[in-house]
Design an enzyme around this catalytic site. Structure first.
Site, mmCIF file in Angstrom:
data_model
loop_
_atom_site.group_PDB
_atom_site.id
_atom_site.type_symbol
_atom_site.label_atom_id
_atom_site.label_comp_id
_atom_site.label_asym_id
_atom_site.label_seq_id
_atom_site.Cartn_x
_atom_site.Cartn_y
_atom_site.Cartn_z
ATOM 1 N N SER A 50 -22.361 -8.198 -28.145
ATOM 2 C CA SER A 50 -21.711 -7.170 -28.963
ATOM 3 C C SER A 50 -20.757 -7.775 -29.983
ATOM 4 O O SER A 50 -20.320 -7.093 -30.900
ATOM 5 C CB SER A 50 -20.921 -6.238 -28.050
ATOM 6 O OG SER A 50 -19.781 -6.917 -27.544
ATOM 7 N N GLY A 51 -20.410 -9.060 -29.785
ATOM 8 C CA GLY A 51 -19.388 -9.651 -30.648
ATOM 9 C C GLY A 51 -18.015 -9.544 -30.016
ATOM 10 O O GLY A 51 -17.043 -10.071 -30.535
ATOM 11 N N GLY A 52 -17.918 -8.851 -28.874
ATOM 12 C CA GLY A 52 -16.663 -8.792 -28.129
ATOM 13 C C GLY A 52 -16.489 -10.037 -27.266
ATOM 14 O O GLY A 52 -17.404 -10.855 -27.165
ATOM 15 N N VAL A 53 -15.315 -10.158 -26.643
ATOM 16 C CA VAL A 53 -15.012 -11.381 -25.892
ATOM 17 C C VAL A 53 -15.936 -11.555 -24.686
ATOM 18 O O VAL A 53 -16.499 -12.637 -24.472
ATOM 19 C CB VAL A 53 -13.551 -11.355 -25.371
ATOM 20 C CG1 VAL A 53 -13.188 -12.671 -24.715
ATOM 21 C CG2 VAL A 53 -12.592 -11.037 -26.489
ATOM 22 N N GLY A 74 0.841 -1.196 0.000
ATOM 23 C CA GLY A 74 0.000 0.000 0.000
ATOM 24 C C GLY A 74 0.870 1.237 0.000
ATOM 25 O O GLY A 74 2.053 1.158 0.328
ATOM 26 N N LYS A 111 -9.481 -10.813 -17.168
ATOM 27 C CA LYS A 111 -9.637 -10.908 -18.630
ATOM 28 C C LYS A 111 -9.000 -12.183 -19.211
ATOM 29 O O LYS A 111 -9.604 -12.869 -20.025
ATOM 30 C CB LYS A 111 -8.994 -9.684 -19.285
ATOM 31 C CG LYS A 111 -9.257 -9.561 -20.758
ATOM 32 C CD LYS A 111 -10.593 -8.931 -20.987
ATOM 33 C CE LYS A 111 -10.913 -8.738 -22.446
ATOM 34 N NZ LYS A 111 -12.143 -7.968 -22.628
ATOM 35 N N GLU A 130 4.710 -10.701 -6.546
ATOM 36 C CA GLU A 130 3.689 -10.830 -7.592
ATOM 37 C C GLU A 130 4.100 -10.228 -8.926
ATOM 38 O O GLU A 130 3.489 -10.512 -9.944
ATOM 39 C CB GLU A 130 2.369 -10.198 -7.107
ATOM 40 C CG GLU A 130 2.378 -8.681 -6.925
ATOM 41 C CD GLU A 130 2.941 -8.201 -5.588
ATOM 42 O OE1 GLU A 130 3.671 -8.979 -4.947
ATOM 43 O OE2 GLU A 130 2.679 -7.045 -5.208
ATOM 44 N N CYS A 138 5.244 -6.146 1.705
ATOM 45 C CA CYS A 138 5.612 -4.728 1.789
ATOM 46 C C CYS A 138 4.836 -4.033 2.921
ATOM 47 O O CYS A 138 5.068 -4.320 4.083
ATOM 48 C CB CYS A 138 5.424 -4.069 0.424
ATOM 49 S SG CYS A 138 6.280 -2.498 0.308
ATOM 50 N N TYR A 139 3.884 -3.147 2.609
ATOM 51 C CA TYR A 139 3.102 -2.491 3.671
ATOM 52 C C TYR A 139 2.474 -3.558 4.569
ATOM 53 O O TYR A 139 2.387 -3.392 5.788
ATOM 54 C CB TYR A 139 2.001 -1.617 3.066
ATOM 55 C CG TYR A 139 1.197 -0.862 4.103
ATOM 56 C CD1 TYR A 139 1.596 0.378 4.558
ATOM 57 C CD2 TYR A 139 0.030 -1.421 4.644
ATOM 58 C CE1 TYR A 139 0.868 1.063 5.532
ATOM 59 C CE2 TYR A 139 -0.706 -0.751 5.616
ATOM 60 C CZ TYR A 139 -0.280 0.494 6.052
ATOM 61 O OH TYR A 139 -1.005 1.160 7.020
ATOM 62 N N HIS A 190 8.046 -7.384 -3.690
ATOM 63 C CA HIS A 190 6.767 -7.748 -4.323
ATOM 64 C C HIS A 190 6.919 -9.042 -5.125
ATOM 65 O O HIS A 190 7.399 -9.010 -6.264
ATOM 66 C CB HIS A 190 6.301 -6.608 -5.243
ATOM 67 C CG HIS A 190 5.837 -5.414 -4.476
ATOM 68 N ND1 HIS A 190 4.556 -5.301 -3.995
ATOM 69 C CD2 HIS A 190 6.500 -4.317 -4.053
ATOM 70 C CE1 HIS A 190 4.432 -4.175 -3.329
ATOM 71 N NE2 HIS A 190 5.608 -3.553 -3.339
ATOM 72 N N SER A 244 -18.994 -10.348 -23.682
ATOM 73 C CA SER A 244 -20.407 -10.711 -23.842
ATOM 74 C C SER A 244 -20.534 -12.062 -24.537
ATOM 75 O O SER A 244 -21.459 -12.830 -24.261
ATOM 76 C CB SER A 244 -21.187 -9.626 -24.586
ATOM 77 O OG SER A 244 -20.735 -9.480 -25.906
ATOM 78 N N SER A 245 -19.572 -12.407 -25.409
ATOM 79 C CA SER A 245 -19.636 -13.709 -26.092
ATOM 80 C C SER A 245 -19.448 -14.860 -25.100
ATOM 81 O O SER A 245 -20.181 -15.852 -25.137
ATOM 82 C CB SER A 245 -18.536 -13.814 -27.156
ATOM 83 O OG SER A 245 -18.698 -12.808 -28.103
#
Ligand code: XMP
Length: 516
Positions: A226-229, A58, A372, A174, A85-86, A172, A231-232
């Site tokens: 919409s044809g996007g990832v 943080g 994503k 990650e 860290c924090y 970190h 919503s598909s």
């Protein structure tokens, strides 16, 4: 909160820019992980059944009055804790150690030396490269803690209290620059917490199908495809769960890419056999856009018409109880209210706006726990073709904001051809996956050219390709000259309305990715 069927690791968020990455790394170990505000109570954690806790980093200093503190009863839950860290500093301070701001701060790459065998560093080299970013350091350990790693500037880079299973690291793990960071997170999650690593896309599908069926019952669900990832994938998952109880509405606003409408209808309507309501609104959109060249006015007209068209179609469907959206986990985290609770307001950029008052639907957001790349993995598992799964982002207002100046059918057709050639050449060169987004814009500028033996006076187009992590910033892509050359030459030869091609080398900032 917490996934009752799977062991869960909670990431307490102290405001780090990397909290989402921590959760991602845990999930890469096939263990479910969720980010929660640091204000979560010990009681809530106990009730969640979590197997372990990670305190994120943080921006604050633990010595600043009012800096974030977790519920102190968390330390009595008997659950393993890893402070990063924090997170390390706040744990050390609350358990009786001391934290100070030393003269020498550490930012960037550092090499740790593992000084004492620890389960956290199982399989990690004695000297390992890590990523540091801190002002404060622990200068005196809390009772029960021992030092397990150090750097030249930071004696307590790694600490542990074996008895209570509390661990802390100043760096970190990650971020990718911490070369063996994932191994350390895996050690904590699997070996210290003993979490079962059974969370993967296969199990996610089974769990989701079951819970969608339970929630939806025999009611009907509407989804704007919409044809996007996103919503598909949401459509495929819900369809798998409730079949024909799902109705997808696809609005063709006339601002789509070449063959886009046909391929959505073919894929979802025919191949996946979904109930698909196709709204051909091209004329409505184009007549509303007639004579409009101001970017904001265009966006407003397109957005408003989309909402109107979508709800007009929706009203044709009988007995809808749920509105499904492809909301992702980062959206949920970003839209959390300041008080900490996740809110499920409809996102304005999802283009459906607020629900009209006569439509009383419940939201169904089956992807709201996923990142994503997990949605892409899910899409693959559900049989979505790669071409769609790994597609570049495309803005809601579509080619409307790439057709600079007035939007007409003729100019849109020209732009569609340019865009198709550009993308095809990028794909042929094997570069599509290396680029965040590639786009073409048609400019309201004419230039003189010579094509064949003829003098021409035609429009100019620009090609743009950028690399980016999240679209907040972007760098222009160093496209190989031969790809640019092939695209430019094909565009001038094959697209009648254009005789000049430019390549946009503006980064973001100062430019945005889209021109309008
Ligand atoms: P800019 O142009 O702001 O774009 O750098 C950042 C990213 O957002 C996309 N974009 C949109 N996406 N509706 C969307 O769904 C919109 O109105 C919209 N405007 C921009 C853009 O393509 C880029 O990926």
């Amino acid at each position: 909160m917490a996934n009752s069927k799977h062991d869960t690791i909670l990431v307490l968020d102290f405001g780090a820019q990397y909290s989402q990455l921590i959760a991602r790394r845990v999930r890469e170990c096939d263990v479910y992980s969720e980010i929660v505000p640091f204000t979560i109570s010990a009681e809530e954690i106990r009730n969640s059944g979590a197997r372990g806790i990670i305190f994120s980093g943080g921006p604050s200093s633990v010595n600043t009055p009012g800096s974030p503190r977790p519920d102190e009863k968390i330390f009595s839950l008997g659950l393993p804790i890893l402070g990063i860290c924090y997170g390390l500093q706040v744990m050390s301070l609350m358990l009786g150690g001391k934290v100070e701001c030393p003269e020498k701060k550490e930012y960037g790459i550092a090499n740790i030396s593992v000084d004492k065998p620890s389960i956290l560093f199982d399989g990690v080299n004695r000297h390992s490269q890590v990523w540091m970013s801190h002002g404060d350091s622990v200068v005196s350990l809390a009772p029960g803690f021992e030092c397990i790693a150090s750097t030249d500037n930071c004696p307590y880079t790694g600490v542990e209290d074996v008895r209570r299973k509390f661990f802390g690291i100043q760096f970190h793990p990650e971020v990718v620059h911490s070369v063996e960071g994932t191994k350390m997170i895996e050690n904590f999650v699997l070996k210290v917490c003993g979490a079962r690593n059974d969370w993967n896309m296969g199990s996610f599908i089974n769990d989701s199908v079951e819970s969608i069926r339970e929630k939806v019952g025999n009611k009907n669900v509407l989804l704007g495809l919409s044809g996007g990832v996103d919503s598909s994938v949401a459509a495929l998952l819900i369809h798998k769960a409730v079949g024909d109880q799902l109705v997808c509405v696809f609005v063709n606003n006339g601002l789509l890419r070449k063959n886009e409408a046909e391929s959505v209808v073919n894929l979802f309507g025919k191949h996946f056999n979904m109930k698909l309501q196709y709204a051909d609104a091209e004329e409505v959109f184009l007549s509303a856009l007639k004579g409009v060249s101001d970017p904001e006015s265009k966006r407003k007209i397109i957005g408003k018409l989309f909402v109107e068209t979508f709800y007009k179609e929706a009203r044709k469907c009988n007995d809808i109880s749920f509105l499904a959206q492809g909301t992702l986990y980062p959206d949920v985290i970003e839209s959390r209210s300041p008080s900490g609770g996740p809110s499920s307001t409809i996102k304005s950029h999802h283009n459906v706006g607020g629900l009209p008052s006569d439509l009383k639907w419940e939201l169904l957001e089956p992807l709201k726990d996923l990142f994503k790349d997990e949605v892409r993995a899910l899409g693959k598992e559900l049989g979505l073709p790669d071409e769609l799964t790994y597609r570049h982002p495309f803005p809601g207002p579509g080619l409307g904001v790439r057709c600079i100046g007035e939007v007409t059918k003729e100019r849109l057709d020209t732009l569609r051809d340019i865009d198709a050639i550009f993308i095809e050449e990028i794909r042929k060169a094997g570069l599509y996956g290396k680029i965040w987004q590639a786009l073409a814009d048609l400019l309201p500028v004419k230039s003189v050219g010579v094509q064949g033996d003829e003098r021409t006076y035609r429009e100019v187009c620009t090609l743009r390709a950028v690399t980016s992590e999240d679209a907040m910033t972007a760098d222009w892509y160093r496209m190989p000259y031969d790809v640019l050359q092939r695209a430019a030459s094909r565009i001038c030869n094959e697209v009648p309305g254009v005789n000049r091609v430019l390549y946009d080398i503006t980064s973001k900032p100062p430019g945005t990715i889209e021109w309008e």
